[in-house]
Motif scaffolding. Structure first.
Motif, PDB file in Angstrom:
ATOM      1  N   THR A  98      -4.405   0.183  -7.924  1.00  0.00           N
ATOM      2  CA  THR A  98      -3.332   0.548  -8.703  1.00  0.00           C
ATOM      3  C   THR A  98      -2.551  -0.507  -9.012  1.00  0.00           C
ATOM      4  O   THR A  98      -1.887  -0.856 -10.072  1.00  0.00           O
TER       5      THR A  98
ATOM      6  N   THR B  56       0.958  -1.333  -0.207  1.00  0.00           N
ATOM      7  CA  THR B  56      -0.071   0.094   0.006  1.00  0.00           C
ATOM      8  C   THR B  56       0.927   1.050  -0.142  1.00  0.00           C
ATOM      9  O   THR B  56       2.398   1.212   0.120  1.00  0.00           O
ATOM     10  N   GLU B  57       0.157   2.401  -0.046  1.00  0.00           N
ATOM     11  CA  GLU B  57       1.001   3.600  -0.095  1.00  0.00           C
ATOM     12  C   GLU B  57       1.906   3.837   1.171  1.00  0.00           C
ATOM     13  O   GLU B  57       2.926   4.482   0.947  1.00  0.00           O
ATOM     14  N   ASP B  58       1.377   3.365   2.160  1.00  0.00           N
ATOM     15  CA  ASP B  58       2.186   3.617   3.513  1.00  0.00           C
ATOM     16  C   ASP B  58       3.123   2.262   3.579  1.00  0.00           C
ATOM     17  O   ASP B  58       3.911   2.330   4.881  1.00  0.00           O
TER      18      ASP B  58
ATOM     19  N   ARG C 104      -8.841   3.145   1.404  1.00  0.00           N
ATOM     20  CA  ARG C 104      -7.516   3.581   0.803  1.00  0.00           C
ATOM     21  C   ARG C 104      -6.595   2.555   0.533  1.00  0.00           C
ATOM     22  O   ARG C 104      -6.017   2.546  -0.720  1.00  0.00           O
ATOM     23  N   ASP C 105      -6.582   1.176   1.030  1.00  0.00           N
ATOM     24  CA  ASP C 105      -5.911   0.126   0.660  1.00  0.00           C
ATOM     25  C   ASP C 105      -6.440  -0.307  -0.656  1.00  0.00           C
ATOM     26  O   ASP C 105      -5.754  -0.863  -1.421  1.00  0.00           O
TER      27      ASP C 105
ATOM     28  N   ASP D 239      -5.257   1.399  -3.498  1.00  0.00           N
ATOM     29  CA  ASP D 239      -3.910   0.776  -3.890  1.00  0.00           C
ATOM     30  C   ASP D 239      -3.920  -0.612  -4.461  1.00  0.00           C
ATOM     31  O   ASP D 239      -3.099  -0.881  -5.305  1.00  0.00           O
TER      32      ASP D 239
END
Length: 296
Positions: A93, A9-11, A86-87, A90
């Motif tokens: 993506t 994920t982004e984090d 949010r995940d 991702d």
């Protein structure tokens, strides 16, 4: 064809799952990005739905939410609906990077809590070209008050406050059962939740744990995915509603469907919340397959 996958994920949290692709053809396929509901892991029959989509010519990305199942993330067994949304973005993506994915034909399918997320994703992420929300939660506030006895709501709210104080002192978050025998406290306090989750987990999903953080229940009570339903349009939306649903209560789902704009379709099935995974699987999966064929 199914293979194990993992992506970040982004984090930087690693999520793990499966990628399905048809064994016929060598091009790019319309792809369904899928996840399960409150506390559930992918082995709780999501493979059946993915296989139905693959048989119809779709690829599928199926994964466990962070803090659950095969995916990383701390604290374990903590469920934050907005983090899950949010995940999921991702995950979309990630799906775009796969050579089998036609990035112009991505759909999302979610069930129960993830059905709620699917509506939010349809409203927020225009890469999503088609949405299926199966037996979705539509209002945490309203649903919480249908599941929790009126005289226990204040008790629960006090428990939420005390848990917040515990966490501020650096103490571990309080845990509660996801499901329990009737009359005992749990996050999903319906008899069919207990019977289905415990029996199916024993059969199919040893990684499922019957506990979540108490804060997960608080976040559930604050989550209002139905507020986004008008903004899904012009992305096509199918809602599969179990008309006898006592968990993600049916009348709330029907009210939310009435607010959705076109193109939309309702598949109402006279059954309970968990029946769409079992005896009504052909009906629920068939409706989703037809919707994805029509719009992807």
């Amino acid at each position: 064809m199914r293979k194990d996958i993992e992506f970040k994920t982004e984090d930087g949290t690693t999520l793990r799952g499966w990628h399905y692709a048809p064994s016929f053809g060598d091009g790019r396929f319309p792809t369904i990005v899928m996840a399960h509901g409150f506390s559930a892991v992918k082995e709780l029959l999501l493979d059946r739905f993915a296989e139905a989509f693959v048989a119809a010519g779709f690829a599928a990305v199926v994964y466990d939410h962070r803090n659950l199942g095969a995916s990383d993330g701390l604290p374990r067994q903590h469920i934050d609906p907005w983090q899950q949304v949010r995940d999921w973005r991702d995950a979309i993506t990630y799906a775009e990077t796969l050579p089998q994915t036609d990035a112009q034909r991505i759909g999302v399918w979610g069930s129960s809590y993830a059905g709620a997320h699917a509506m939010v994703l349809g409203a927020q992420d225009r890469r999503v070209r088609c949405v299926v929300a199966q037996v979705p939660l539509t209002s945490g506030h309203a649903n919480f008050r249908r599941l929790v006895r009126a005289d226990q709501i204040v008790v629960m709210q006090r428990a939420f406050d005390e848990d917040r104080r515990r966490r501020s002192r650096g103490e571990p978050a309080q845990l509660i059962p996801v499901v329990a025998p009737e009359g005992q406290p749990s996050a999903l306090p319906t008899p069919d939740s207990y019977s289905w989750m415990t029996s199916r987990a024993k059969e199919h999903a040893p990684s499922w744990r019957n506990e979540v953080t108490l804060q997960s229940a608080e976040l559930f009570s604050e989550y209002e995915p139905g507020a986004y339903v008008e903004f899904v349009s012009p992305t096509p939306l199918l809602m599969v509603v179990a008309l006898d649903d006592e968990l993600a209560v049916a009348d709330e789902a029907l009210k939310t469907y009435a607010k959705a704009l076109e193109p939309k379709r309702l598949e109402g099935i006279r059954c309970g919340h968990f029946d769409v995974y079992d005896q009504y699987f052909s009906r629920s999966s068939g409706a989703a397959v037809s919707w994805f064929i029509e719009h992807l």
